[in-house]
Design a protein around this motif. Structure first.
Motif, mmCIF file in Angstrom:
data_model
loop_
_atom_site.group_PDB
_atom_site.id
_atom_site.type_symbol
_atom_site.label_atom_id
_atom_site.label_comp_id
_atom_site.label_asym_id
_atom_site.label_seq_id
_atom_site.Cartn_x
_atom_site.Cartn_y
_atom_site.Cartn_z
ATOM 1 N N ASN B 267 -9.476 26.717 2.771
ATOM 2 C CA ASN B 267 -9.954 27.145 1.454
ATOM 3 C C ASN B 267 -11.338 26.563 1.120
ATOM 4 O O ASN B 267 -11.546 26.031 0.033
ATOM 5 N N VAL B 268 -12.258 26.659 2.056
ATOM 6 C CA VAL B 268 -13.642 26.233 1.804
ATOM 7 C C VAL B 268 -14.609 27.354 2.194
ATOM 8 O O VAL B 268 -14.209 28.317 2.830
ATOM 9 N N MET B 269 -15.871 27.184 1.825
ATOM 10 C CA MET B 269 -16.959 28.102 2.178
ATOM 11 C C MET B 269 -16.765 29.517 1.642
ATOM 12 O O MET B 269 -17.079 30.500 2.319
ATOM 13 N N GLN B 270 -16.269 29.615 0.402
ATOM 14 C CA GLN B 270 -16.041 30.942 -0.187
ATOM 15 C C GLN B 270 -17.345 31.737 -0.293
ATOM 16 O O GLN B 270 -17.426 32.882 0.165
ATOM 17 N N SER B 271 -18.378 31.115 -0.901
ATOM 18 C CA SER B 271 -19.629 31.849 -1.135
ATOM 19 C C SER B 271 -20.250 32.330 0.166
ATOM 20 O O SER B 271 -20.674 33.474 0.296
ATOM 21 N N LYS B 333 -17.733 30.794 -9.870
ATOM 22 C CA LYS B 333 -16.306 30.849 -10.207
ATOM 23 C C LYS B 333 -15.409 30.972 -8.975
ATOM 24 O O LYS B 333 -14.205 30.751 -9.064
ATOM 25 N N ILE B 334 -15.964 31.399 -7.840
ATOM 26 C CA ILE B 334 -15.089 31.517 -6.672
ATOM 27 C C ILE B 334 -15.089 30.259 -5.828
ATOM 28 O O ILE B 334 -14.204 30.047 -5.015
ATOM 29 N N ASN B 335 -16.101 29.395 -6.053
ATOM 30 C CA ASN B 335 -16.166 28.203 -5.217
ATOM 31 C C ASN B 335 -15.187 27.145 -5.675
ATOM 32 O O ASN B 335 -15.083 26.842 -6.839
ATOM 33 N N LYS B 336 -14.472 26.601 -4.720
ATOM 34 C CA LYS B 336 -13.625 25.470 -5.041
ATOM 35 C C LYS B 336 -14.109 24.317 -4.189
ATOM 36 O O LYS B 336 -14.487 24.514 -3.046
ATOM 37 N N ILE B 337 -14.167 23.144 -4.813
ATOM 38 C CA ILE B 337 -14.681 22.011 -4.057
ATOM 39 C C ILE B 337 -13.553 21.470 -3.190
ATOM 40 O O ILE B 337 -12.625 20.847 -3.673
ATOM 41 N N ASN B 338 -13.616 21.754 -1.945
ATOM 42 C CA ASN B 338 -12.678 21.184 -0.981
ATOM 43 C C ASN B 338 -13.526 20.609 0.133
ATOM 44 O O ASN B 338 -14.289 21.330 0.763
ATOM 45 N N SER B 339 -13.418 19.322 0.353
ATOM 46 C CA SER B 339 -14.312 18.755 1.353
ATOM 47 C C SER B 339 -13.676 18.819 2.735
ATOM 48 O O SER B 339 -12.462 18.890 2.895
ATOM 49 N N MET B 340 -14.538 18.835 3.710
ATOM 50 C CA MET B 340 -14.078 18.734 5.091
ATOM 51 C C MET B 340 -14.604 17.409 5.630
ATOM 52 O O MET B 340 -15.587 16.877 5.129
ATOM 53 N N GLY B 341 -13.954 16.888 6.665
ATOM 54 C CA GLY B 341 -14.474 15.684 7.293
ATOM 55 C C GLY B 341 -15.825 15.979 7.929
ATOM 56 O O GLY B 341 -16.118 17.123 8.258
ATOM 57 N N LEU B 342 -16.645 14.949 8.104
ATOM 58 C CA LEU B 342 -17.972 15.173 8.680
ATOM 59 C C LEU B 342 -17.872 15.589 10.137
ATOM 60 O O LEU B 342 -18.452 16.590 10.559
ATOM 61 N N VAL B 343 -17.110 14.787 10.916
ATOM 62 C CA VAL B 343 -16.913 15.168 12.315
ATOM 63 C C VAL B 343 -15.593 15.927 12.389
ATOM 64 O O VAL B 343 -14.546 15.353 12.648
ATOM 65 N N SER B 344 -15.636 17.221 12.125
ATOM 66 C CA SER B 344 -14.399 17.988 12.110
ATOM 67 C C SER B 344 -14.668 19.384 12.630
ATOM 68 O O SER B 344 -15.814 19.764 12.864
ATOM 69 N N ARG B 345 -13.581 20.116 12.811
ATOM 70 C CA ARG B 345 -13.720 21.460 13.332
ATOM 71 C C ARG B 345 -14.568 22.326 12.396
ATOM 72 O O ARG B 345 -15.408 23.103 12.837
ATOM 73 N N GLY B 346 -14.332 22.131 11.092
ATOM 74 C CA GLY B 346 -15.081 22.910 10.113
ATOM 75 C C GLY B 346 -16.578 22.707 10.241
ATOM 76 O O GLY B 346 -17.352 23.665 10.215
ATOM 77 N N THR B 347 -16.990 21.438 10.411
ATOM 78 C CA THR B 347 -18.413 21.157 10.557
ATOM 79 C C THR B 347 -18.974 21.851 11.796
ATOM 80 O O THR B 347 -20.052 22.440 11.765
ATOM 81 N N GLY B 348 -18.198 21.776 12.889
ATOM 82 C CA GLY B 348 -18.646 22.410 14.129
ATOM 83 C C GLY B 348 -18.871 23.891 13.933
ATOM 84 O O GLY B 348 -19.887 24.446 14.359
ATOM 85 N N ILE B 349 -17.916 24.537 13.244
ATOM 86 C CA ILE B 349 -18.054 25.973 13.011
ATOM 87 C C ILE B 349 -19.253 26.249 12.111
ATOM 88 O O ILE B 349 -20.002 27.200 12.324
ATOM 89 N N GLN B 350 -19.455 25.342 11.126
ATOM 90 C CA GLN B 350 -20.601 25.507 10.235
ATOM 91 C C GLN B 350 -21.920 25.416 11.001
ATOM 92 O O GLN B 350 -22.824 26.217 10.781
ATOM 93 N N VAL B 351 -21.999 24.431 11.887
ATOM 94 C CA VAL B 351 -23.226 24.283 12.682
ATOM 95 C C VAL B 351 -23.479 25.558 13.480
ATOM 96 O O VAL B 351 -24.588 26.088 13.512
ATOM 97 N N ASN B 352 -22.421 26.068 14.102
ATOM 98 C CA ASN B 352 -22.602 27.271 14.900
ATOM 99 C C ASN B 352 -22.949 28.476 14.044
ATOM 100 O O ASN B 352 -23.643 29.391 14.491
#
Lengths: 145, 633
Positions: B267-271, B333-352
């Motif tokens: 449930n992150v990166m809605q926008s 209104k659609i963004n919810k603040i849910n953090s991900m760990g810095l060294v995590s799968r989410g970050t990797g996908i974000q970088v890519n």
């Protein structure tokens, strides 16, 4: 300024800088790989372009085609006003013929001759490359609509 | 007869226009537009377009030259299959096919269950207003059912390079991909309006976005395969504007499918997901219509009319303005603040994601720069393929690294060194293989070596990750789609690099009786003969390929002379072997004594297509597996 706005501003500026650097690098690389297109008259005006890879287009002049061997050819490209002699080594496309439109890629040498390493092919007999049409229009030799 | 068909088909188009308008009216005022219901209207939209499409097919099959479209694009002597595929081998017909798929997606979505009525209504309404726009465009500006007053005896014919079985299926497959993203776009708009872009939204979107992506991948691959054997240049990708136009939505969509997955899980990166959905669809529109508009100067330009391009550009512009204003208005209104760990799968996908956007920018600039200079400075130029390969290659290295490492990381903060220690055997194996390859094949370019190394790492890790046993030693299915597609991408990259490095080309002028050599193979020019086929004449050369004096295969490159319309094509003769393709193509003789033959050895082509196929199958698997996946732990 609240700290939230401040941190957002910093993030925004940082990404702006990174993005502009990336785009600059890309554009510099782009400029190195650009191949310009000229008609014979344009090319004579831009004689400082000698030694660069470029494309040249126009009509193959009537009675200019000669072959030295099976794979080395000489012909001239004209826009009705000026002509440039071309030397080409390789395979000519199926639809290559005198008085037909052609685009070649290669280097304009300082002796005024164009050494082509590619003759760009199209499949349609009546096809005329848009650049060639433009070139012929410029010199007033275009006879189509 | 033709006149009746003319009235019926145009009536059907108007019927679809009306139904789409009512469908849209439902979200403006659902008191007036209660009846007929969403599903009934969706049926009307589908059936009216389907019928008019069938009518168009019928007109092509019976060669009714009273219709302009048939007259200009068909010929009575054309083989049946090309009369059929000629339906979408032109602007109007392909537009109708495009709309048919648009309507079909709308219909399938309207039928889907377990989605709230309101959400469904909005999605279908957005979809319907697009259907309205395109049907109106078709009806007023490019009507496929226009009649002519003359009694033409025969048609002009279909461009012979389009007379190819693969090109009969390439456009429909590509269009299913492009149009699939229209539904994803509508879902994104509906999410923005209802302000519900959450995990549930992601699970609704997921099957649609994955299947659209798989189809787009397949469509691009089919086009590339066609160019490989039909254009006769021995290449499969030319960084041509038309190819780039289909690659750009693919890159955006690749980023999108990964974001939909993170959204579903965390449930992150809605926008960002919404932006990508809008971007992907806009690029799909650009992809479809730049190709048909004639703005692009390309090896693939066929039928074209710049006037129509203007409508499409306007349409894309409206879509962008509308969706981004809505986005600006509702994104908070659609963004919810849910953090991900810095060294995590989410970050990797974000970088890519960022890397993909960079590659997209590179392709976009390269494609648009010549257009811009032509329009603004009246200067014609081309961007050489080297621009793409040299700028994209370093990014691909990073991209492969994150593709390898991200799935191994957890969703929360993970210690990187632990993962690397875990993967030590894998890393050592890949390193050794890369060293052996680079020494054996004398490969000393750092970029190429690194791409091969990380591709290997990716392939091996994806393969080992998909072979997972539980405590009872039973093979369990874990992210099969993902692993298959990732391994496929690694294989594709290795094949692309090796193919670029080891391709070989020889050009000969040959007379009958000559022996030509290419590496360890000898080609004897046996004979040349003329063959008459139903719609063309051909000049066929026979080459016997021998190795150590033994006959291995016969090659028959061909030149075809079509008369309707008058065109000459070269047909390549290709031997597909597992590790390399041998490719022969000939040209019209300059003098009558000899012919020019170009021979290529193209290594790893089969493997290249295999990697692509794995990506497509991976996408289909991910589309069909709903939610309850087994997560590796």
């Amino acid at each position: 300024m609240s700290s939230l706005v401040k941190s957002r501003l910093i993030k925004f500026l940082l990404s702006l800088i990174i993005v502009s650097i990336a785009v600059l690098i890309i554009i510099f690389n782009l400029r190195d790989n650009i191949i310009y297109f000229y008609g014979p008259t344009d090319l004579l005006k831009n004689s400082d372009k000698q030694g660069q890879i470029m494309r040249l287009g126009g009509l193959v002049s009537v009675d200019s085609f000669q072959n030295e061997t099976d794979s080395i050819f000489y012909f001239s490209i004209t826009d009705g006003e000026n002509e440039i002699d071309v030397k080409y080594e390789g395979i000519l496309p199926n639809l290559f013929a005198e008085d037909k439109g052609v685009v070649v890629e290669g280097v304009y040498m300082n002796d005024g001759r164009f050494i082509a390493n590619k003759v760009l092919a199209k499949h349609d007999e009546n096809y005329m490359p848009p650049e060639v049409i433009e070139t012929l229009k410029k010199s007033g030799k275009w006879q189509g609509e | 007869m033709s006149l009746y068909i003319f009235y019926i088909s145009n009536f059907l188009l108007l019927l679809c226009l009306t139904a789409s308008l009512i469908q849209f009216g439902k979200i403006i005022n659902n008191k007036i537009f209660t009846r007929p219901g969403v599903i009934v209207l969706a049926y009307v939209q589908l059936i009216s377009i389907l019928l008019s499409f069938l009518i168009l097919i019928y007109l092509f099959l019976i060669s009714d030259f009273n219709f302009d479209l048939v007259y200009f694009n068909s010929h009575s002597e054309k083989p049946l299959i090309y009369k059929f595929s000629g339906v979408w081998g032109n602007h109007e017909g392909s537009m109708l096919l495009w709309i048919l798929i648009l309507v079909l997606f709308n219909f399938l979505f309207a039928l889907s269950r377990r989605i709230s009525e309101r959400f469904k209504e909005i999605t279908v309404a957005v979809q319907s207003i697009m259907i309205f726009g395109f049907v109106a465009f078709l009806f007023f500006l490019s009507n496929p059912f226009a009649l002519n007053q003359n009694n033409f005896f025969d048609g002009i014919g279909l461009n012979p390079i389009l007379q190819d079985p693969l090109l009969a299926i390439h456009p429909p497959v590509l269009y299913v991909g492009y149009v699939g993203f229209s539904l994803v776009f509508s879902l994104a708009i509906a999410g923005l309006i209802t302000k519900e872009v959450d995990q549930q939204w992601a699970s609704i979107v997921k099957p649609w976005v994955f299947s659209a992506w798989a189809f787009l991948t397949a469509g691009i691959a089919l086009g590339s395969f066609w160019a490989y054997y039909e254009l006769g240049w021995g290449g499969y990708w030319f960084w041509d504007p038309v190819e780039n136009a289909s690659l750009m939505p693919w890159i955006a969509a690749t980023a999108l499918i990964h974001c939909v997955l993170i959204l579903q899980k965390r449930n992150v990166m809605q926008s960002w997901t919404i932006i990508l959905a809008i971007l992907t669809f806009s690029l799909s529109l650009v992809g479809t219509f730049l190709v048909r508009s004639g703005i692009l100067n390309s090896v693939h330009t066929f039928a074209s009319d710049p006037g129509r391009g203007l409508f499409i550009l306007l349409f894309i512009f409206l879509i962008l303005v509308f969706s981004f204003s809505l986005f600006a208005y509702n994104s908070e209104k659609i963004n919810k603040i849910n953090s991900m760990g810095l060294v995590s799968r989410g970050t990797g996908i974000q970088v890519n994601n960022w890397l993909l956007i960079t590659i997209l920018t590179i392709v976009f600039l390269g494609t648009m720069y010549p257009l811009a200079t032509d329009l603004l400075l009246n200067k014609s130029l081309t961007v050489g393929p080297k621009y793409y390969s040299t700028t994209i290659a370093p990014i691909i290295i990073l991209f492969l690294f994150f593709m390898f490492i991200s799935p191994r990381l957890g969703w929360t903060d993970t210690k990187l060194y632990k993962i690397i220690i875990q993967m030590r055997y894998l890393i050592i194996t890949s390193l050794t293989i890369t060293l052996i390859i680079s020494l054996y094949f004398e490969l000393f370019n750092l970029t190429e070596i690194l791409i091969i190394f990380f591709s290997l790492l990716l392939v091996i890790s994806s393969v080992t990750a998909s072979i997972n046993f539980n405590k009872q030693n039973i093979l369990v299915r874990t992210n099969l789609g993902q692993n298959l597609a990732h391994a496929g991408f690694g294989i594709l990259m290795m094949a692309v690099v090796s193919n670029a490095v080891y391709s070989e080309e020889r050009i000969y002028n040959a007379k009958v009786g000559d022996n030509l050599q290419l590496q360890k193979y000898i080609f004897s020019f046996d004979k040349i003969e003329q063959v008459e086929e139903s719609n063309y004449n051909s000049l066929k050369a026979y080459f016997l390929m021998k190795k150590d004096g033994k006959l291995i295969d016969t090659f028959t490159p061909e030149i075809r002379f079509y008369s309707n319309p008058p065109t000459i094509t070269s047909e390549a003769s290709i031997l597909h072997k597992f590790f390399s393709d041998i490719y022969l193509v000939m040209n019209v003789p300059q003098d009558q004594q000899s012919i020019s033959v170009r021979m290529h050895i193209k290594p790893f082509m089969t493997i290249l297509w295999l990697g692509t196929l794995m990506i497509i199958i991976g996408g289909i698997i991910s589309a069909s597996i709903r939610i309850g996946r087994v997560d590796e732990k």
